[in-house]
Design an enzyme around this catalytic site. Sequence first.
Site, mmCIF file in Angstrom:
data_model
loop_
_atom_site.group_PDB
_atom_site.id
_atom_site.type_symbol
_atom_site.label_atom_id
_atom_site.label_comp_id
_atom_site.label_asym_id
_atom_site.label_seq_id
_atom_site.Cartn_x
_atom_site.Cartn_y
_atom_site.Cartn_z
ATOM 1 C CB CYS A 141 7.032 3.575 -25.784
ATOM 2 S SG CYS A 141 8.316 4.705 -26.188
ATOM 3 C CG HIS A 200 14.304 2.468 -25.031
ATOM 4 N ND1 HIS A 200 13.222 2.530 -24.173
ATOM 5 C CD2 HIS A 200 15.072 1.428 -24.588
ATOM 6 C CE1 HIS A 200 13.337 1.593 -23.241
ATOM 7 N NE2 HIS A 200 14.454 0.915 -23.468
#
Length: 308
Positions: A282, A186
Amino acid sequence: MNIRATLADKPRPRYLMCNPQHFAVTYSINPWMDPKAWAATGQVLHAKAQQQWDGLHRALIRHGANVDVLVPASGLPDLVFTANAAVVLDGKALLARFRHPERRREEPIYAEGFHALRARGLIDQVIAMPDDVVLEGAGDCLWDARRGLFWMGAGFRSDKRAAGVVDDVFGVACVPLDLADPSFYHLDTALCPLPCGGVIYHPGAFTEEARAAIELRVAPADRIALDIADAELFAANAVCLDRVIVMSSCSAALRETLEQRGYTVVTTLLDAFLRSGGSACCLTLRLDRNSRATAQDAVTGTWATQRQ
Ligand code: ARG
């Protein structure tokens, strides 16, 4: 207006988090996830994750954030990573569409959460991704307030053409960056735009073309390149609250670099979440970003020292 009044008048940044009650590593969709190793530790890592999440939650509140907490759901161990819920800017939430079936099951829960936020007046509009385009929320789409653009990670989890959707929905530029290393799957695992214009990034996470796209827009003095050791501590996976950067851990050298730029580095260990390939950024999703609010009170690359 004096500085104290300016700081006091600033609204508290608002974040969405989700309690890790059901957090675990039960499947593997990135190289950090090892369900057997997780299971072997029994409840030890689960208890540690709860403590570490509490530490992050406390740190954000202590440094001036409001935090809304989503109710966790059993059987959805990654729901705790709320950065992946949506891309949010100017009151619009573009809901995530996940690559892997394991995480697709989170979509209705996040959608429900955003409709509840809208009912409370914290979000104006909840928008769905087109069915056939994958974009894993802010985990792959980071707002750069200083440049007035989104950086978007592509390849492992999000489709490059999602950049066009982001562009259309928010009316701002979205720069897609192809990711090259599966450990940094990511964008938020490898890049962090700072409010003063500095950009923390791990060059090895990007293709040559993506590195060139970063270097085209980020002047050499604003580039804060992470070596592999800091990258593997997920030092780029940080939450920035003005001049405070909250992260799991980093080297003394990186701390010094950031401090020289006027930041305070706050570390709160999150290694239980690294077992799932996640860390501070996150575990949070900023809900109140505004495209008109650039870091006007910052100077290139460093905070104005007279403000300290
Ligand atoms: N286990 C999760 C996954 O692989 C971790 C997600 C981390 N989130 C993030 N924004 N990088 O999807």
